[in-house]
Design a protein around this motif. Sequence first.
Motif, PDB file in Angstrom:
ATOM      1  N   ALA A  22     -32.634  -6.807  28.997  1.00  0.00           N
ATOM      2  CA  ALA A  22     -33.749  -5.866  28.963  1.00  0.00           C
ATOM      3  C   ALA A  22     -34.182  -5.477  30.375  1.00  0.00           C
ATOM      4  CB  ALA A  22     -34.924  -6.474  28.198  1.00  0.00           C
ATOM      5  N   MET A  23     -34.213  -6.468  31.302  1.00  0.00           N
ATOM      6  CA  MET A  23     -34.583  -6.189  32.693  1.00  0.00           C
ATOM      7  C   MET A  23     -33.621  -5.198  33.336  1.00  0.00           C
ATOM      8  SD  MET A  23     -35.527  -9.841  34.400  1.00  0.00           S
ATOM      9  CE  MET A  23     -36.636 -10.999  33.617  1.00  0.00           C
ATOM     10  N   LEU A  24     -32.336  -5.419  33.144  1.00  0.00           N
ATOM     11  CA  LEU A  24     -31.336  -4.558  33.761  1.00  0.00           C
ATOM     12  C   LEU A  24     -31.477  -3.120  33.266  1.00  0.00           C
ATOM     13  CD1 LEU A  24     -28.196  -6.900  33.647  1.00  0.00           C
ATOM     14  CD2 LEU A  24     -29.727  -6.457  35.575  1.00  0.00           C
ATOM     15  N   ALA A  25     -31.797  -2.967  32.000  1.00  0.00           N
ATOM     16  CA  ALA A  25     -31.992  -1.620  31.458  1.00  0.00           C
ATOM     17  C   ALA A  25     -33.270  -1.006  32.014  1.00  0.00           C
ATOM     18  CB  ALA A  25     -32.036  -1.675  29.935  1.00  0.00           C
ATOM     19  N   SER A  28     -33.034   0.091  35.694  1.00  0.00           N
ATOM     20  CA  SER A  28     -31.943   1.043  35.973  1.00  0.00           C
ATOM     21  C   SER A  28     -30.841   0.425  36.828  1.00  0.00           C
ATOM     22  CB  SER A  28     -32.499   2.298  36.665  1.00  0.00           C
ATOM     23  OG  SER A  28     -33.525   2.888  35.909  1.00  0.00           O
ATOM     24  N   ALA A  29     -30.343  -0.728  36.406  1.00  0.00           N
ATOM     25  CA  ALA A  29     -29.337  -1.459  37.172  1.00  0.00           C
ATOM     26  C   ALA A  29     -28.037  -0.660  37.291  1.00  0.00           C
ATOM     27  CB  ALA A  29     -29.059  -2.806  36.508  1.00  0.00           C
ATOM     28  N   THR A  30     -27.501  -0.637  38.510  1.00  0.00           N
ATOM     29  CA  THR A  30     -26.217   0.016  38.762  1.00  0.00           C
ATOM     30  C   THR A  30     -25.388  -0.850  39.703  1.00  0.00           C
ATOM     31  OG1 THR A  30     -27.147   1.290  40.604  1.00  0.00           O
ATOM     32  CG2 THR A  30     -27.094   2.358  38.443  1.00  0.00           C
ATOM     33  N   GLU A  31     -24.088  -0.881  39.482  1.00  0.00           N
ATOM     34  CA  GLU A  31     -23.163  -1.641  40.328  1.00  0.00           C
ATOM     35  C   GLU A  31     -22.413  -0.696  41.253  1.00  0.00           C
ATOM     36  OE1 GLU A  31     -21.532  -5.734  38.213  1.00  0.00           O
ATOM     37  OE2 GLU A  31     -20.564  -3.825  37.757  1.00  0.00           O
ATOM     38  N   PHE A 107     -27.656  -2.995  42.140  1.00  0.00           N
ATOM     39  CA  PHE A 107     -28.903  -2.410  42.612  1.00  0.00           C
ATOM     40  C   PHE A 107     -29.915  -2.312  41.467  1.00  0.00           C
ATOM     41  CE2 PHE A 107     -25.949  -0.652  45.784  1.00  0.00           C
ATOM     42  CZ  PHE A 107     -26.618  -1.026  46.954  1.00  0.00           C
ATOM     43  N   LEU A 108     -31.171  -2.649  41.783  1.00  0.00           N
ATOM     44  CA  LEU A 108     -32.267  -2.572  40.817  1.00  0.00           C
ATOM     45  C   LEU A 108     -33.379  -1.707  41.389  1.00  0.00           C
ATOM     46  CD1 LEU A 108     -32.521  -6.360  39.879  1.00  0.00           C
ATOM     47  CD2 LEU A 108     -31.270  -4.590  38.641  1.00  0.00           C
ATOM     48  N   ASN A 109     -33.892  -0.793  40.587  1.00  0.00           N
ATOM     49  CA  ASN A 109     -35.000   0.061  41.010  1.00  0.00           C
ATOM     50  C   ASN A 109     -36.315  -0.666  40.727  1.00  0.00           C
ATOM     51  OD1 ASN A 109     -37.083   2.093  41.091  1.00  0.00           O
ATOM     52  ND2 ASN A 109     -35.451   3.625  41.012  1.00  0.00           N
ATOM     53  N   LEU A 110     -37.050  -1.017  41.791  1.00  0.00           N
ATOM     54  CA  LEU A 110     -38.263  -1.821  41.637  1.00  0.00           C
ATOM     55  C   LEU A 110     -39.533  -0.996  41.479  1.00  0.00           C
ATOM     56  CD1 LEU A 110     -37.828  -4.824  44.099  1.00  0.00           C
ATOM     57  CD2 LEU A 110     -37.065  -4.563  41.740  1.00  0.00           C
ATOM     58  N   SER A 111     -39.413   0.309  41.382  1.00  0.00           N
ATOM     59  CA  SER A 111     -40.614   1.142  41.321  1.00  0.00           C
ATOM     60  C   SER A 111     -41.501   0.789  40.125  1.00  0.00           C
ATOM     61  CB  SER A 111     -40.223   2.624  41.261  1.00  0.00           C
ATOM     62  OG  SER A 111     -39.439   2.901  40.110  1.00  0.00           O
ATOM     63  N   SER A 118     -44.291   1.727  31.226  1.00  0.00           N
ATOM     64  CA  SER A 118     -44.558   2.336  29.923  1.00  0.00           C
ATOM     65  C   SER A 118     -43.954   1.530  28.784  1.00  0.00           C
ATOM     66  CB  SER A 118     -44.005   3.768  29.895  1.00  0.00           C
ATOM     67  OG  SER A 118     -42.600   3.757  30.133  1.00  0.00           O
ATOM     68  N   ASN A 119     -42.955   0.685  29.119  1.00  0.00           N
ATOM     69  CA  ASN A 119     -42.316  -0.143  28.090  1.00  0.00           C
ATOM     70  C   ASN A 119     -43.056  -1.448  27.842  1.00  0.00           C
ATOM     71  OD1 ASN A 119     -40.248   1.750  27.833  1.00  0.00           O
ATOM     72  ND2 ASN A 119     -39.055   0.786  29.467  1.00  0.00           N
ATOM     73  N   ASN A 120     -44.105  -1.710  28.662  1.00  0.00           N
ATOM     74  CA  ASN A 120     -44.902  -2.942  28.537  1.00  0.00           C
ATOM     75  C   ASN A 120     -43.999  -4.179  28.502  1.00  0.00           C
ATOM     76  OD1 ASN A 120     -47.290  -4.390  28.321  1.00  0.00           O
ATOM     77  ND2 ASN A 120     -47.257  -4.360  26.070  1.00  0.00           N
ATOM     78  N   CYS A 121     -43.107  -4.274  29.482  1.00  0.00           N
ATOM     79  CA  CYS A 121     -42.107  -5.347  29.501  1.00  0.00           C
ATOM     80  C   CYS A 121     -42.746  -6.696  29.820  1.00  0.00           C
ATOM     81  CB  CYS A 121     -41.029  -5.036  30.532  1.00  0.00           C
ATOM     82  SG  CYS A 121     -40.151  -3.478  30.198  1.00  0.00           S
TER      83      CYS A 121
END
Length: 220
Positions: A22-25, A28-31, A107-111, A118-121
């Motif tokens: 769920a975190m990776l999604a 916006s995880a990209t390799e 890479f992970l987008n930390l914004s 909005s997903n209340n993760c």
Amino acid sequence: MNFTFLLQTSLFKGCTLSDLQAMLACLSATEKTYIKGETILPMGYSTEVMGIMEDGSAILETIDFWGHKNILNSIESGMVFAETYACLAEEKLMVNVIANSNCTVLFLNLSKLSRLCSNNCSFHNRLISNLLEITARKNLYLTRKIFHTNGKTIREKLLSYFSFQAQKEGCVKFEIPFDRQQLADYLGVDRSAMSAQLSLMQKEGLISFKKNQFILLVKK
């Protein structure tokens, strides 16, 4: 992506597989893959992403106006980088991140961590806690670097660095992550003068070395 490997990293400590996916999604995880010597992140640019070294290694370096290079740290498998800049997206990088070997970076987008998602993760708090611990450890590392580079002579700097490496490994035999030029840049000394000092220290029976493998010796 190697989920088993990622769950063993400091960033995802305490997370379940479902949380990780769920975190990776969410982030916006990209390799991406890089070849040795390629710039992963350049000085002077801002970024919203942090990296996790999945395979291979990299170095953090600064270059001043006159082209003098200083190596701050090596990035090994499982380590994160650029997290501070990703959290402060308006800040431009003061370092280059350079591939020290062929490598793969996630890479992970930390914004989303700096504002309400909005997903209340539910896992955001865990990730923030892990990031805080990583940042604290990096601050400790930089403090140690100051100790190593504060020596008045090249020998004092080398002995400080080698002593710490031996203590960290719990053994007088250890391997460092730098080649000769990188070690000189890390300690802020001239490579030729450092190499001469290493040879002298070996002749005096203080150390033994081959490439980046060292053994600390006790003079009889």
